[in-house]
Design an enzyme around this catalytic site. Structure first.
Site, PDB file in Angstrom:
ATOM      1  N   GLY A   8       0.914  -1.336  -0.084  1.00  0.00           N
ATOM      2  CA  GLY A   8      -0.044   0.086   0.037  1.00  0.00           C
ATOM      3  C   GLY A   8       0.753   1.451   0.053  1.00  0.00           C
ATOM      4  O   GLY A   8       0.540   2.230  -0.820  1.00  0.00           O
ATOM      5  N   LYS A  47       0.602 -17.643  -8.510  1.00  0.00           N
ATOM      6  CA  LYS A  47       1.275 -16.788  -7.350  1.00  0.00           C
ATOM      7  C   LYS A  47       0.955 -17.642  -6.062  1.00  0.00           C
ATOM      8  O   LYS A  47       2.070 -17.682  -4.970  1.00  0.00           O
ATOM      9  CB  LYS A  47       0.441 -15.296  -7.184  1.00  0.00           C
ATOM     10  CG  LYS A  47       0.766 -14.510  -5.972  1.00  0.00           C
ATOM     11  CD  LYS A  47       2.302 -14.004  -6.199  1.00  0.00           C
ATOM     12  CE  LYS A  47       2.701 -13.448  -4.922  1.00  0.00           C
ATOM     13  NZ  LYS A  47       1.801 -12.266  -4.528  1.00  0.00           N
TER      14      LYS A  47
HETATM   15  O1  KPL Z   1       4.182 -12.208  -2.191  1.00  0.00           O
HETATM   16  C1  KPL Z   1       5.098 -12.209  -1.608  1.00  0.00           C
HETATM   17  C2  KPL Z   1       5.199 -12.150  -0.334  1.00  0.00           C
HETATM   18  O2  KPL Z   1       6.018 -11.794   0.502  1.00  0.00           O
HETATM   19  O3  KPL Z   1       4.060 -12.364   0.195  1.00  0.00           O
HETATM   20  C3  KPL Z   1       6.567 -12.543  -2.390  1.00  0.00           C
HETATM   21  C4  KPL Z   1       6.404 -12.419  -3.946  1.00  0.00           C
HETATM   22  C5  KPL Z   1       7.054 -13.904  -2.123  1.00  0.00           C
HETATM   23  C6  KPL Z   1       7.717 -11.560  -2.058  1.00  0.00           C
HETATM   24  O4  KPL Z   1       8.127 -11.455  -0.758  1.00  0.00           O
END
Ligand code: KPL
Length: 306
Positions: free
Chosen positions: A12, A186
């Protein structure tokens, strides 16, 4: 394009500063009054990937006193468990043409978003960028990554005209109508990196060590089986490569789960590896590795009292 961002966490802060630098009027809606006051007084201190630091003037208000008014773009950048509170702010911020982008890690928010489609145009954003919030108004951009945005509930649609300027901000922001596949990709990256870094208290880059090979493979294999049952086809090899790329590009980053643990905050494990376990139970696929990671993270949360 008038933009409001709900959530003063690492992403953010990063996006508020970025959009302000690009000349967009931005209001950041924070959880606490203290964070909003600090940002109004001192701006957001952004350290870029090259190490250059600058103070960026951004308007902020707290969730208790939302003064942003109607907004063209609304980025919801809170954690999954904070979504109900964030969503309750949307009617005050949205006009009929507002484009609402949801940036959560993990999965579990599909139903909430579907319920909003009558009041706004809703999208999912998936990013592999790394950012670290060092103080309430200080953020470090720790890793370059890609950002994908697509309509959700999924529908045939090209980039809406109102969102076009967002895609012009960077070559690394792209439109994808099949955003659910990106969400799962992801999810795989987070299932691999987040619990291991949080349990071992290590930066993302350390996950490249050969001793994590087997566990990374097992996490992904379980996830791929569950995804297939859900109608999402994923290639385990491609996922492994993707996870390794993110580990490399965000090597200096502390994962969001490690950052949560360090700040004594509850993690998003139930929306990350927990999703694999839940859906595995639904489809009767064993998911022992993901289940063990969920259990160990919960045990660590209990230990630190969150
Ligand atoms: O999305 C992430 C997270 O930390 O939640 C990554 C891509 C792993 C980057 O740290």
């Amino acid at each position: 394009m008038k933009t409001s961002i709900i959530g003063g966490g690492a992403l953010g802060l990063l996006w508020s500063a970025r959009l302000a630098i690009a000349g967009f009027p931005v209001t950041l809606v924070t959880r606490t009054r203290a964070q909003a006051s600090l940002i109004n007084e001192a701006g957001i201190i952004l350290r870029s990937l090259s190490g250059e630091e600058r103070a960026v003037q951004v308007q902020a208000c707290s969730a208790q006193t939302v003064t942003a008014g109607k907004t063209d773009w609304l980025f919801v950048m809170v954690k999954q468990m904070d979504l109900p509170e964030a969503v309750s702010l949307i009617p005050a911020l949205a006009h009929p043409g507002t484009q609402v982008l949801f940036w959560q890690n993990g999965w579990g928010h599909g139903e909430v978003i579907s319920g909003l489609s009558a009041i706004a145009d809703t999208y999912l954003a998936v990013t592999t960028e790394g950012a670290l919030r060092q103080e309430a108004n200080r953020v470090v951009h720790t890793g370059d990554g890609e950002t994908w945005v697509g309509p959700y509930p999924e529908r045939r649609q090209t980039v809406p005209p109102l969102l076009r300027p967002f895609f012009q901000l960077s070559e690394k922001i792209a439109w994808d109508q099949g955003i659910l596949v990106r969400i799962w990709e992801k999810l795989a990256v987070n299932c691999v990196i987040n619990p291991l870094t949080a349990l071992e208290e290590k930066r993302n880059g350390e996950m490249a060590h050969p001793r994590y090979e087997k566990v990374k493979q097992a996490i992904i294999e379980e996830l791929v089986c569950v995804a297939k049952a859900e109608g999402i086809r994923l290639d385990p090899m491609a996922l492994r490569e993707k996870a390794e790329r993110v580990i490399q590009f965000t090597a200096r980053n502390q994962s969001s789960m490690l950052q949560d643990m360090k700040r004594g905050r509850k993690t998003e494990i139930d929306y990350i590896n927990g999703v694999v376990v839940k859906l595995g139970a639904k489809w009767r696929f064993p998911t022992p590795i993901n289940a063990e990671l969920v259990q160990r993270i919960h045990a660590k949360e209990a230990q630190i009292g969150c």
